[in-house]
Design an enzyme around this catalytic site. Structure first.
Site, mmCIF file in Angstrom:
data_model
loop_
_atom_site.group_PDB
_atom_site.id
_atom_site.type_symbol
_atom_site.label_atom_id
_atom_site.label_comp_id
_atom_site.label_asym_id
_atom_site.label_seq_id
_atom_site.Cartn_x
_atom_site.Cartn_y
_atom_site.Cartn_z
ATOM 1 N N HIS A 297 6.520 -1.052 3.243
ATOM 2 C CA HIS A 297 6.466 -2.457 3.655
ATOM 3 C C HIS A 297 5.685 -3.276 2.643
ATOM 4 C CE1 HIS A 297 3.114 -0.270 5.561
ATOM 5 N NE2 HIS A 297 2.407 -1.366 5.435
ATOM 6 N N HIS B 26 3.413 -6.678 2.266
ATOM 7 C CA HIS B 26 2.647 -7.709 2.969
ATOM 8 C C HIS B 26 2.707 -9.005 2.147
ATOM 9 C CE1 HIS B 26 0.189 -4.858 5.513
ATOM 10 N NE2 HIS B 26 0.388 -4.042 4.486
ATOM 11 N N ASN C 260 0.872 -1.181 0.000
ATOM 12 C CA ASN C 260 0.000 0.000 0.000
ATOM 13 C C ASN C 260 0.907 1.229 0.000
ATOM 14 O OD1 ASN C 260 -2.333 -1.610 0.184
ATOM 15 N ND2 ASN C 260 -2.203 -1.694 2.409
HETATM 16 P P1 5GP Z 1 -0.609 -0.788 5.925
HETATM 17 O O1 5GP Z 1 -2.034 -0.510 6.195
HETATM 18 O O2 5GP Z 1 0.233 0.420 6.253
HETATM 19 O O3 5GP Z 1 -0.324 -1.341 4.562
HETATM 20 O O4 5GP Z 1 -0.180 -1.949 6.921
HETATM 21 C C1 5GP Z 1 0.336 -1.725 8.201
HETATM 22 C C2 5GP Z 1 0.382 -3.070 8.885
HETATM 23 O O5 5GP Z 1 1.140 -2.952 10.055
HETATM 24 C C3 5GP Z 1 -0.994 -3.601 9.299
HETATM 25 O O6 5GP Z 1 -1.217 -4.860 8.657
HETATM 26 C C4 5GP Z 1 -0.901 -3.750 10.812
HETATM 27 O O7 5GP Z 1 -1.558 -4.901 11.273
HETATM 28 C C5 5GP Z 1 0.588 -3.823 11.032
HETATM 29 N N1 5GP Z 1 1.011 -3.336 12.331
HETATM 30 C C6 5GP Z 1 0.622 -2.205 12.940
HETATM 31 N N2 5GP Z 1 1.259 -2.069 14.125
HETATM 32 C C7 5GP Z 1 2.091 -3.135 14.240
HETATM 33 C C8 5GP Z 1 3.024 -3.550 15.248
HETATM 34 O O8 5GP Z 1 3.233 -2.903 16.280
HETATM 35 N N3 5GP Z 1 3.690 -4.720 15.020
HETATM 36 C C9 5GP Z 1 3.487 -5.444 13.893
HETATM 37 N N4 5GP Z 1 4.190 -6.581 13.767
HETATM 38 N N5 5GP Z 1 2.620 -5.088 12.922
HETATM 39 C C10 5GP Z 1 1.929 -3.945 13.103
#
Ligand code: 5GP
Ligand code: ZN
Length: 160
Positions: free
Chosen positions: A100, A102, A87
């Site tokens: 990042h 996924h 994203n």
């Molecule tokens: P995004 O929405 O930015 O693509 O994804 C962010 C991801 O980071 C989400 O899937 C969320 O679950 C994960 N996430 C948020 N806080 C933490 C954390 O403290 N530790 C880990 N391992 N993942 C996190």
């Protein structure tokens, strides 16, 4: 201290269930998984979005992501399919402003629970946290599979 939670994980000041790390990248379990064994791969270098990364590092991020995908499949996760998802920016549902990737294994008949978790995710509420012990077990299982794959070689990159 940096406000970026992924930089805090890199620095070891925030706990994570680490699957893989070298001098350029880290891979760890997502604490709010969108599928069983959901892994996040990040560069150690802080950048908000993919175009800000040195090209060699951006490429290497996906090399590592592909290894993680193979390790997941060796464990039987995502045999029916997986999401390899980045994203890139807030409008694209990026909630953590550190690049990042996924790697999200999917399973047969998981569409409904997966959709529910996805809706929670885009609101930033994320949904249920998986217990650390469970995440550590998954991380260890993945690390064992990675050890059976050809060695990853982190690129040498010019200083940022
Ligand atoms: P995004 O929405 O930015 O693509 O994804 C962010 C991801 O980071 C989400 O899937 C969320 O679950 C994960 N996430 C948020 N806080 C933490 C954390 O403290 N530790 C880990 N391992 N993942 C996190
Ligand atoms: Zn960061």
């Amino acid at each position: 201290m940096t406000a970026c939670i992924f930089c805090q994980i890199c620095a070891g000041t925030l706990p994570a269930s680490v699957v893989y790390e070298d001098k350029q990248v880290m891979a760890f379990m997502d604490i709010h998984p969108l599928g069983r064994g959901h892994v996040i791969v990040i560069p150690r270098h802080h950048a908000r979005q993919l175009p800000e990364l040195p090209p060699g590092l951006a490429d290497y991020l996906f090399v590592v992501a592909r290894h993680i995908l193979k390790a997941q499949r060796a464990l039987g996760w995502g045999l029916e399919g997986s999401h390899i998802l980045l994203n890139d920016g807030p409008q694209a549902n990026q909630t953590v402003a550190h690049v990042h990737v996924h790697i999200i294994p999917r399973e047969k008949r998981d569409s409904l629970p997966s959709l529910g978790r996805l809706l929670m995710h885009v609101t930033g509420l994320y949904g249920p946290v998986v217990k650390r012990q469970r995440l550590d077990q998954q991380a260890q299982a993945l690390a064992a599979q990675l050890a059976r794959l050809p060695l990853l070689t982190a690129p040498e990159l010019p200083a940022a």
